[in-house]
Write an enzyme that holds these catalytic residues in place. Structure first.
Site, short mmCIF file in Angstrom:
data_model
loop_
_atom_site.label_atom_id
_atom_site.label_comp_id
_atom_site.label_asym_id
_atom_site.label_seq_id
_atom_site.Cartn_x
_atom_site.Cartn_y
_atom_site.Cartn_z
N HIS A 12 0.84 -1.21 0.00
CA HIS A 12 0.00 0.00 0.00
C HIS A 12 0.87 1.26 0.00
CE1 HIS A 12 -2.78 2.73 2.51
NE2 HIS A 12 -3.33 2.63 1.32
N ARG A 13 0.83 1.98 -1.09
CA ARG A 13 1.68 3.17 -1.30
C ARG A 13 3.17 2.79 -1.19
NH1 ARG A 13 -1.49 7.33 2.79
NH2 ARG A 13 -3.53 6.35 2.58
N GLU A 39 0.83 -0.61 -4.81
CA GLU A 39 -0.31 0.28 -5.02
C GLU A 39 0.19 1.71 -4.94
OE1 GLU A 39 -3.79 2.80 -3.42
OE2 GLU A 39 -1.84 2.42 -2.50
N ASP A 41 -1.16 6.12 -5.69
CA ASP A 41 -2.28 7.05 -5.90
C ASP A 41 -1.88 8.07 -6.95
OD1 ASP A 41 -4.01 6.31 -3.42
OD2 ASP A 41 -2.00 6.61 -2.61
N HIS A 54 -0.81 10.83 -2.31
CA HIS A 54 -2.10 10.41 -1.77
C HIS A 54 -3.03 11.57 -1.45
CE1 HIS A 54 -5.01 9.35 1.40
NE2 HIS A 54 -5.15 8.25 0.68
N GLU A 113 -4.28 3.57 -8.40
CA GLU A 113 -5.54 4.13 -7.91
C GLU A 113 -5.68 5.54 -8.45
OE1 GLU A 113 -6.40 4.47 -3.62
OE2 GLU A 113 -7.95 5.94 -4.14
N LYS A 115 -7.28 8.92 -8.13
CA LYS A 115 -7.93 9.59 -7.01
C LYS A 115 -9.31 10.10 -7.41
CE LYS A 115 -6.28 10.49 -3.59
NZ LYS A 115 -6.39 9.70 -2.34
N ASP A 238 0.70 -2.05 4.64
CA ASP A 238 1.82 -1.10 4.69
C ASP A 238 3.15 -1.83 4.90
OD1 ASP A 238 0.07 1.09 4.52
OD2 ASP A 238 -0.24 1.13 6.68
O1 G3P Z 1 -6.87 0.95 -2.64
C1 G3P Z 1 -6.82 0.69 -1.30
C2 G3P Z 1 -6.44 1.93 -0.51
O2 G3P Z 1 -5.31 2.51 -1.11
C3 G3P Z 1 -7.54 2.93 -0.46
O3 G3P Z 1 -7.39 3.88 0.52
O4 G3P Z 1 -6.91 6.15 1.28
O5 G3P Z 1 -5.07 4.53 1.16
O6 G3P Z 1 -6.03 5.46 -0.92
P1 G3P Z 1 -6.30 5.04 0.50
CA CA Z 2 -4.62 4.37 -2.39
#
Ligand code: G3P
Ligand code: CA
Length: 250
Positions: A12-13, A39, A41, A54, A113, A115, A238
């Site tokens: 995640h990120r 992943e 953003d 993000h 992702e 936004k 994470d």
């Molecule tokens: O795609 C899962 C997660 O990344 C969504 O929440 O706020 O971390 O972008 P956020």
């Molecule tokens: Ca995200």
């Protein structure tokens, strides 16, 4: 994209627990840790370049301040995107999507992702959806890509531009069941729900519709194991190193 036969660990990120999120060093660290997918953003700068960050503002994760959409790429790329996390990472920059795909796009699966805050009325030739699809085409990395968004209309546009690209709907905890009516409109590769909303029944219903389930954001091995008991297909974390070690016998 091949995500069968294993629990898919999605960084995640990037490797966000130990590195500044959404930076090249965090993505490289996730690859080195053995994550199956990273992943990130993506949003637009003022001069409509695809950048990886993000928040809607620069304040939390860079040395700058103010809205991302009020700044040109050249100014954003002068900012330090590492020191806020740890002085060791001074000099990390906010990357463009092109830079991330150049560096990682053929080495690991990439969940882009888009936004929801970058959503605009339709019709612009340089819309975020069109730019993302064009970039994936030019880097020839489509087999490594999953595109997701909280905004269903973003996914509708992506499917219209290129119906072969896998897409995933992200849902907030209270909106979990909105995935099923939406999946009647559009073929979904995955449903990416808030982990708190996942139940065995919802996973079964998703699987009946051939939709994989990738909950976010899971940072404890015990929670991950409980979710895999519900038959999820993968998860966002994470800390990909912790998850890979903790789930090695799942
Ligand atoms: O795609 C899962 C997660 O990344 C969504 O929440 O706020 O971390 O972008 P956020
Ligand atoms: Ca995200």
């Amino acid at each position: 994209m091949d995500t069968t036969d294993r629990p898919i660990i999605i960084a995640h990120r990037g490797f966000r627990r130990l590195y500044p999120e959404n930076t090249i060093i965090a993505f490289e660290a996730a690859i080195n840790a053995g994550a199956h997918m990273i992943e990130l953003d993506v949003t637009l700068s003022k001069d409509r370049k695809l950048i990886i960050i993000h928040d809607d503002t620069l304040d939390r994760t860079t040395s700058g301040s103010g809205l991302v959409r009020d700044k040109d790429l050249a100014d954003i790329q002068k900012l330090d995107a590492g020191s806020w996390f740890d002085p060791r990472f001074q000099g990390e920059r906010v990357p463009t999507l092109e830079e991330v795909l150049d560096c990682c796009g053929n080495r690991i699966m990439v969940n882009i992702e888009i936004k929801a805050s970058a959503y605009e009325p339709e019709g612009r030739p340089d819309s975020i959806e069109r730019q993302v699809v064009n970039l994936i085409r030019s880097c020839r990395c489509s087999r490594f890509i999953l595109i997701s968004s909280f905004h269903p209309e973003v996914l509708v546009r992506i499917a219209r531009l290129d119906s072969s690209l896998p897409i995933g709907l992200i849902t907030e905890e209270q909106d979990a069941e909105s995935v099923f009516p939406f999946s009647k409109k559009l073929d979904l590769y995955s449903w990416n729900p808030d982990a708190g909303s996942v139940t065995e029944d919802l996973v079964r219903e998703a699987h009946n519709r051939k939709i994989r389930v990738f909950p976010y954001t899971v940072n404890s091995v015990s929670q991950a194991k409980a979710l895999f008991e519900l038959q999820i297909d993968g998860l966002f974390t994470d800390d990909p190193a912790l998850m890979i070690k903790g789930l090695s016998n799942v």
